[in-house]
Motif scaffolding. Structure first.
Motif, mmCIF file in Angstrom:
data_model
loop_
_atom_site.group_PDB
_atom_site.id
_atom_site.type_symbol
_atom_site.label_atom_id
_atom_site.label_comp_id
_atom_site.label_asym_id
_atom_site.label_seq_id
_atom_site.Cartn_x
_atom_site.Cartn_y
_atom_site.Cartn_z
ATOM 1 N N ASN A 144 75.966 0.793 -2.010
ATOM 2 C CA ASN A 144 74.902 1.121 -2.198
ATOM 3 C C ASN A 144 74.056 -0.005 -1.442
ATOM 4 N N GLY A 145 73.272 0.463 -0.358
ATOM 5 C CA GLY A 145 72.547 -0.460 0.407
ATOM 6 C C GLY A 145 72.793 -0.663 1.871
ATOM 7 N N LEU A 146 74.123 -0.376 2.063
ATOM 8 C CA LEU A 146 74.707 -0.538 3.457
ATOM 9 C C LEU A 146 75.486 0.820 3.806
ATOM 10 N N ALA A 147 75.213 0.948 4.954
ATOM 11 C CA ALA A 147 75.817 1.991 5.925
ATOM 12 C C ALA A 147 76.148 1.863 7.140
ATOM 13 N N VAL A 148 77.024 2.631 7.848
ATOM 14 C CA VAL A 148 77.087 2.584 9.245
ATOM 15 C C VAL A 148 77.031 4.206 9.889
ATOM 16 N N ILE A 149 76.626 4.205 10.953
ATOM 17 C CA ILE A 149 76.529 5.748 11.443
ATOM 18 C C ILE A 149 77.040 5.606 12.936
ATOM 19 N N GLY A 150 78.052 6.204 13.267
ATOM 20 C CA GLY A 150 78.686 6.187 14.502
ATOM 21 C C GLY A 150 77.760 7.216 15.546
ATOM 22 N N ALA A 151 77.572 6.870 16.812
ATOM 23 C CA ALA A 151 76.953 7.599 17.595
ATOM 24 C C ALA A 151 77.701 7.552 18.995
ATOM 25 N N SER A 152 78.493 8.635 19.140
ATOM 26 C CA SER A 152 79.220 8.805 20.314
ATOM 27 C C SER A 152 78.406 9.526 21.681
ATOM 28 N N GLY A 153 77.380 10.060 21.015
ATOM 29 C CA GLY A 153 76.700 10.774 22.052
ATOM 30 C C GLY A 153 77.069 12.107 22.272
ATOM 31 N N GLY A 154 78.132 12.566 21.480
ATOM 32 C CA GLY A 154 78.972 13.952 21.403
ATOM 33 C C GLY A 154 78.343 14.543 20.046
ATOM 34 N N ARG A 155 79.333 14.363 19.132
ATOM 35 C CA ARG A 155 78.888 15.179 17.904
ATOM 36 C C ARG A 155 77.492 14.404 17.044
ATOM 37 N N THR A 156 77.588 13.363 17.318
ATOM 38 C CA THR A 156 76.310 12.601 16.681
ATOM 39 C C THR A 156 75.716 11.782 17.830
ATOM 40 N N ASP A 157 74.455 12.119 18.224
ATOM 41 C CA ASP A 157 73.853 11.256 19.344
ATOM 42 C C ASP A 157 72.768 10.357 18.624
ATOM 43 N N GLU A 158 72.449 9.630 19.712
ATOM 44 C CA GLU A 158 71.582 8.400 19.412
ATOM 45 C C GLU A 158 70.392 8.860 18.674
ATOM 46 N N ALA A 159 69.665 9.903 19.075
ATOM 47 C CA ALA A 159 68.422 10.226 18.221
ATOM 48 C C ALA A 159 68.816 10.885 16.856
ATOM 49 N N GLY A 160 69.676 11.682 16.635
ATOM 50 C CA GLY A 160 70.119 11.839 15.230
ATOM 51 C C GLY A 160 70.590 10.782 14.474
ATOM 52 N N ALA A 161 71.344 9.947 14.911
ATOM 53 C CA ALA A 161 71.707 8.743 14.173
ATOM 54 C C ALA A 161 70.381 7.875 13.720
ATOM 55 N N ALA A 162 69.485 7.875 14.691
ATOM 56 C CA ALA A 162 68.220 7.067 14.471
ATOM 57 C C ALA A 162 67.662 7.554 13.298
ATOM 58 N N GLN A 163 67.426 8.855 13.272
ATOM 59 C CA GLN A 163 66.763 9.529 12.242
ATOM 60 C C GLN A 163 67.044 9.311 10.815
ATOM 61 N N PHE A 164 68.389 9.565 10.792
ATOM 62 C CA PHE A 164 69.270 9.110 9.563
ATOM 63 C C PHE A 164 69.071 7.883 9.093
ATOM 64 N N ALA A 165 69.065 6.742 9.948
ATOM 65 C CA ALA A 165 69.161 5.422 9.852
ATOM 66 C C ALA A 165 67.770 5.114 9.228
#
Length: 290
Positions: A144-165
């Motif tokens: 709770n309160g801590l997460a990591v999002i992988g952004a390979s540029g493939g399945r998840t790209d920087e834009a998608g990761a940034a929005q969720f973050a």
């Protein structure tokens, strides 16, 4: 007026798992959309028979039920063979489900049955991904309160990761966006939580800065060699109560988890790991204890 809590909510990867969503592999087949299954096909492996797939998936369901988890099953669609990997289309957060945006054309249609299923359950979506691409295998709600999002540029790209973050940061969370090579498909090929304060990690591949960040947050890692990681050794599911589900073929990882005092439930899942997904990929946690 008091806001009602969401029907489904998950605030960590390790809280006691109460409810989970799976999809029977009725139409599952290997398609060459990731490096793992391409290697499987190149080695001449025979296409899995439907009854063998059903038997292995049944072992996973049995393991979950043995751990006291309520298993929900969504109806598989004939034109969506990788729908069995329920992790990717929707990720459930402390605020409820988030609809992801899948990258591969063969999987994009998965959003429709998931929207319908959650609607039938009275489960309102908290957010819907609308920028870039975002897949659940890259999202790790560590606690709770801590997460990591992988952004390979493939399945998840920087834009998608940034929005969720940004959505989580707006809730006061600390979120790290972790780049990695898209050869590894999703971050859960390289990293998964096993228990509070304990993870499995392919330290040979992951950035030292990420490993240091985990240590700062009190998370130890069990090292998993590259070869084992590519066989989905890191792709485990913590179910809480010092229990974890890990594929039977991950002998070295399972021994290390047991050495940590964890009970390992180990269904045979080779037909799915050869296609690029293990216990983490095959499950979408819906409800965990806080």
């Amino acid at each position: 007026m008091t806001e009602l809590p969401p029907r489904f909510r998950v605030a960590s990867e390790t809280g006691r798992l109460r409810e989970v969503l799976l999809c029977p592999p009725d139409h599952y087949r290997w398609i060459p959309t990731n490096s793992i299954v391409r290697r499987t096909l190149a080695e001449g492996a025979q296409a899995p028979a439907p009854h063998h797939l059903a038997a292995q998936h049944g072992e996973l369901v049995d393991a979950l039920r043995q751990a006291g988890v309520t298993v929900h099953l969504i109806r598989p669609e004939p034109h969506l063979p990788y729908m069995a990997y329920t992790r990717d289309s929707v990720v459930v957060t402390h605020r409820g489900p988030v609809l992801c945006q899948l990258e591969r054309p063969q999987r994009r249609g998965e959003y429709a049955p998931l929207l319908d299923w959650h609607g039938e359950q009275g489960s309102a979506f908290w957010r819907k991904s609308s920028v870039g691409t975002l897949e659940g295998g890259d999202i790790h709600i560590i606690r709770n309160g801590l997460a990591v999002i992988g952004a390979s540029g493939g399945r998840t790209d920087e834009a998608g990761a940034a929005q969720f973050a940004d959505w989580l940061r707006g809730e006061g969370w600390e979120v790290r966006v972790e780049p990695f090579d898209e050869h590894f498909l999703h971050l859960d090929v390289l990293f998964c939580m096993a228990a509070p304060g304990l993870a499995v990690a392919c330290e040979d591949v992951l950035d030292p800065g990420f490993l240091a960040w985990l240590r700062v947050h009190g998370i130890r890692t069990i090292p998993v060699p590259y070869r084992d990681a590519m066989a989905l050794g890191c792709n485990i599911l913590a179910v809480g109560g010092d229990r974890v589900i890990s594929a039977r073929g991950s002998a070295g990882v399972n021994a290390a988890l047991r050495a940590e005092g964890l009970e390992v439930l180990d269904p045979a899942l080779s037909l799915f790991t050869q296609g690029g997904g293990g216990p983490h990929c095959l499950t979408c946690p819906l409800l965990r204890d806080d």
